[in-house]
Write a protein that holds these residues in place. Structure first.
Motif, PDB file in Angstrom:
ATOM      1  N   ASP A   1       0.838  -1.211   0.000  1.00 45.67           N
ATOM      2  CA  ASP A   1       0.000   0.000   0.000  1.00 45.67           C
ATOM      3  C   ASP A   1       0.872   1.260   0.000  1.00 45.67           C
ATOM      4  N   ASP A   2       1.934   1.217  -0.814  1.00 47.83           N
ATOM      5  CA  ASP A   2       2.848   2.351  -0.982  1.00 47.83           C
ATOM      6  C   ASP A   2       3.619   2.701   0.291  1.00 47.83           C
ATOM      7  N   ILE A   3       3.714   1.780   1.223  1.00 47.27           N
ATOM      8  CA  ILE A   3       4.499   1.981   2.444  1.00 47.27           C
ATOM      9  C   ILE A   3       5.715   1.063   2.391  1.00 47.27           C
ATOM     10  N   VAL A   4       6.901   1.624   2.601  1.00 43.52           N
ATOM     11  CA  VAL A   4       8.143   0.854   2.576  1.00 43.52           C
ATOM     12  C   VAL A   4       8.273   0.042   3.856  1.00 43.52           C
ATOM     13  N   ILE A   5       8.605  -1.238   3.694  1.00 51.04           N
ATOM     14  CA  ILE A   5       8.745  -2.142   4.837  1.00 51.04           C
ATOM     15  C   ILE A   5      10.213  -2.532   5.005  1.00 51.04           C
ATOM     16  N   SER A   6      10.820  -2.105   6.074  1.00 49.42           N
ATOM     17  CA  SER A   6      12.123  -2.574   6.577  1.00 49.42           C
ATOM     18  C   SER A   6      13.154  -2.926   5.500  1.00 49.42           C
ATOM     19  N   PRO A   7      13.712  -1.949   4.781  1.00 53.08           N
ATOM     20  CA  PRO A   7      14.732  -2.281   3.778  1.00 53.08           C
ATOM     21  C   PRO A   7      15.993  -2.839   4.421  1.00 53.08           C
ATOM     22  N   ILE A   8      16.654  -3.776   3.729  1.00 55.64           N
ATOM     23  CA  ILE A   8      17.915  -4.334   4.221  1.00 55.64           C
ATOM     24  C   ILE A   8      18.912  -4.426   3.076  1.00 55.64           C
ATOM     25  N   ARG A   9      20.158  -4.608   3.448  1.00 58.62           N
ATOM     26  CA  ARG A   9      21.260  -4.722   2.489  1.00 58.62           C
ATOM     27  C   ARG A   9      22.109  -5.925   2.864  1.00 58.62           C
ATOM     28  N   ILE A  10      22.468  -6.730   1.859  1.00 59.75           N
ATOM     29  CA  ILE A  10      23.253  -7.940   2.091  1.00 59.75           C
ATOM     30  C   ILE A  10      24.455  -7.952   1.151  1.00 59.75           C
ATOM     31  N   LYS A  11      25.612  -8.324   1.668  1.00 55.03           N
ATOM     32  CA  LYS A  11      26.809  -8.448   0.841  1.00 55.03           C
ATOM     33  C   LYS A  11      27.143  -9.926   0.673  1.00 55.03           C
ATOM     34  N   ALA A  12      27.623 -10.284  -0.518  1.00 53.76           N
ATOM     35  CA  ALA A  12      28.045 -11.664  -0.797  1.00 53.76           C
ATOM     36  C   ALA A  12      29.055 -11.626  -1.937  1.00 53.76           C
ATOM     37  N   THR A  13      29.620 -12.784  -2.240  1.00 51.87           N
ATOM     38  CA  THR A  13      30.692 -12.830  -3.231  1.00 51.87           C
ATOM     39  C   THR A  13      30.190 -12.832  -4.667  1.00 51.87           C
ATOM     40  N   ASP A  14      28.908 -13.124  -4.874  1.00 51.36           N
ATOM     41  CA  ASP A  14      28.367 -13.085  -6.232  1.00 51.36           C
ATOM     42  C   ASP A  14      26.912 -12.656  -6.164  1.00 51.36           C
ATOM     43  N   PRO A  15      26.365 -12.114  -7.265  1.00 50.90           N
ATOM     44  CA  PRO A  15      25.016 -11.540  -7.218  1.00 50.90           C
ATOM     45  C   PRO A  15      23.909 -12.527  -6.909  1.00 50.90           C
ATOM     46  N   VAL A  16      24.012 -13.770  -7.402  1.00 52.67           N
ATOM     47  CA  VAL A  16      22.945 -14.734  -7.162  1.00 52.67           C
ATOM     48  C   VAL A  16      22.895 -15.114  -5.680  1.00 52.67           C
TER      49      VAL A  16
ATOM     50  N   SER B   1      23.996 -13.293  -3.239  1.00 50.09           N
ATOM     51  CA  SER B   1      23.547 -12.089  -2.549  1.00 50.09           C
ATOM     52  C   SER B   1      22.035 -11.933  -2.643  1.00 50.09           C
ATOM     53  N   LEU B   2      21.483 -12.174  -3.832  1.00 51.12           N
ATOM     54  CA  LEU B   2      20.043 -12.036  -4.046  1.00 51.12           C
ATOM     55  C   LEU B   2      19.254 -12.994  -3.166  1.00 51.12           C
ATOM     56  N   TYR B   3      19.579 -14.286  -3.246  1.00 52.35           N
ATOM     57  CA  TYR B   3      18.800 -15.273  -2.498  1.00 52.35           C
ATOM     58  C   TYR B   3      19.015 -15.137  -0.990  1.00 52.35           C
ATOM     59  N   GLY B   4      20.233 -14.747  -0.596  1.00 54.07           N
ATOM     60  CA  GLY B   4      20.482 -14.517   0.821  1.00 54.07           C
ATOM     61  C   GLY B   4      19.666 -13.352   1.353  1.00 54.07           C
ATOM     62  N   ALA B   5      19.618 -12.273   0.564  1.00 54.88           N
ATOM     63  CA  ALA B   5      18.852 -11.099   0.975  1.00 54.88           C
ATOM     64  C   ALA B   5      17.368 -11.405   1.046  1.00 54.88           C
ATOM     65  N   PHE B   6      16.879 -12.141   0.035  1.00 53.75           N
ATOM     66  CA  PHE B   6      15.447 -12.439  -0.019  1.00 53.75           C
ATOM     67  C   PHE B   6      15.026 -13.299   1.177  1.00 53.75           C
ATOM     68  N   GLY B   7      15.796 -14.351   1.424  1.00 47.44           N
ATOM     69  CA  GLY B   7      15.473 -15.232   2.544  1.00 47.44           C
ATOM     70  C   GLY B   7      15.523 -14.518   3.879  1.00 47.44           C
ATOM     71  N   LYS B   8      16.550 -13.707   4.089  1.00 44.51           N
ATOM     72  CA  LYS B   8      16.676 -12.971   5.353  1.00 44.51           C
ATOM     73  C   LYS B   8      15.550 -11.955   5.505  1.00 44.51           C
ATOM     74  N   TYR B   9      15.203 -11.319   4.400  1.00 44.49           N
ATOM     75  CA  TYR B   9      14.150 -10.301   4.457  1.00 44.49           C
ATOM     76  C   TYR B   9      12.817 -10.921   4.878  1.00 44.49           C
ATOM     77  N   LEU B  10      12.457 -12.045   4.262  1.00 44.65           N
ATOM     78  CA  LEU B  10      11.204 -12.716   4.621  1.00 44.65           C
ATOM     79  C   LEU B  10      11.231 -13.176   6.072  1.00 44.65           C
ATOM     80  N   TYR B  11      12.362 -13.742   6.499  1.00 42.30           N
ATOM     81  CA  TYR B  11      12.477 -14.263   7.859  1.00 42.30           C
ATOM     82  C   TYR B  11      12.392 -13.136   8.894  1.00 42.30           C
ATOM     83  N   ASP B  12      13.168 -12.067   8.673  1.00 45.80           N
ATOM     84  CA  ASP B  12      13.216 -10.975   9.651  1.00 45.80           C
ATOM     85  C   ASP B  12      11.868 -10.275   9.797  1.00 45.80           C
ATOM     86  N   ASN B  13      11.114 -10.206   8.699  1.00 45.29           N
ATOM     87  CA  ASN B  13       9.841  -9.482   8.736  1.00 45.29           C
ATOM     88  C   ASN B  13       8.632 -10.399   8.856  1.00 45.29           C
ATOM     89  N   LYS B  14       8.921 -11.704   9.071  1.00 50.27           N
ATOM     90  CA  LYS B  14       7.851 -12.694   9.246  1.00 50.27           C
ATOM     91  C   LYS B  14       6.845 -12.653   8.095  1.00 50.27           C
TER      92      LYS B  14
END
Length: 272
Positions: free
Chosen positions: A21-36, A38-51
């Motif tokens: 609803d146009d409201i930003v929910i808890s942005p996060i940043r993840i570093k990793a050795t390659d983009p894939v 980094s992407l999947y790590g960020a996605f999984g952590k984001y879902l977990y942290d925000n339930k």
């Protein structure tokens, strides 16, 4: 409506936000050795942290140079890609509330995007940015840890590095204060300290980016510049850009979620 996930995939860093609803929910940043990774790590952590459950996600929007490495749905969810420059513009407009501006995306290099209402277009860029700062810091300071360099810079003296107008003229020049920069790194001597060099490097990168942004606005009447990307978080931005504002009569804006604007814009692209 469910959550739209916006992901800005870099080569080694991924930024992710949720938009409901146009409201930003808890942005996060993840570093990793390659983009894939980094992407999947960020996605999984984001879902977990925000339930957030997968069923709560309506769509995933990818952007950034690393998005080209991903050619399948993320965790089976509907997945699309957003043009990075459009995402820059939409995210910066959302965060800054400006309708007419130049978005200065300060990443590894710097890109410039002009926004005039719904008209968003890439107008250029320069090869000066975080990559420049990291590389030169590695050579001159034996570290490419930008946070460490920024901390060192807070104890530095810029007058030991840059040649200023006051160094070459006994009187103020028209529209130029005595402490304006005449030559970046034009005054370095053997007595310069690592802290002085750290401040000189950061200010060189930030000043050059600011000057390029201002020059890009000549002829279009835009005086508002929205700074996004990781470099916008440097504390030295609060010194360099107010000085440039006073000198050139422009306005630099750093939004609350400046480093996540591209990811926010990617999520907003879903509505487009």
């Amino acid at each position: 409506m469910g959550i739209i996930i916006g992901i800005d995939v870099g080569i080694s860093t991924t930024k992710i936000v949720g938009l409901r609803d146009d409201i930003v929910i808890s942005p996060i940043r993840i570093k990793a050795t390659d983009p894939v990774t980094s992407l999947y790590g960020a996605f999984g952590k984001y879902l977990y942290d925000n339930k957030i459950a997968l069923k709560d996600v309506d769509h995933v929007m990818l952007t950034g140079v690393g998005a080209g490495y991903v050619n399948e749905p993320i965790y089976g969810l509907p997945t699309s890609k957003a043009e990075e420059f459009i995402a820059d513009g939409l995210g910066a407009r959302y965060e800054s509330k400006q309708e007419k501006m130049i978005v200065v995306s300060m990443g590894t290099g710097t890109t410039l995007v002009k926004c005039d209402g719904e008209d968003i277009s890439h107008i250029g860029g320069i090869g000066m940015g975080g990559g420049t700062l990291a590389g030169l810091s590695r050579l001159l300071l034996n570290t490419d840890d930008i946070k460490l360099v920024a901390n060192m810079a807070e104890r530095g003296d810029l007058s030991q590095v840059d040649l200023q107008i006051g160094d070459i003229s006994s009187i103020a020049l028209p529209n130029l204060p005595m402490d304006a920069t005449a030559s970046l790194f034009g005054k370095v001597k053997s007595t310069v300290t690592p802290e002085d060099l750290a401040l000189g490097l950061i200010c060189m990168v930030l000043q050059t980016i600011g000057s390029a942004a201002i020059l890009s606005s000549l002829g279009n009447g835009i005086r508002e510049f929205v700074l996004i990307g990781n470099l916008s978080l440097l504390p030295q931005c609060n010194i360099v850009y107010p000085a440039m504002e006073n000198l050139y009569g422009v306005h630099f804006i750093i939004p609350k979620y400046s480093q996540f604007c591209t990811a926010i814009g990617a999520a907003l692209c879903y509505k487009k």
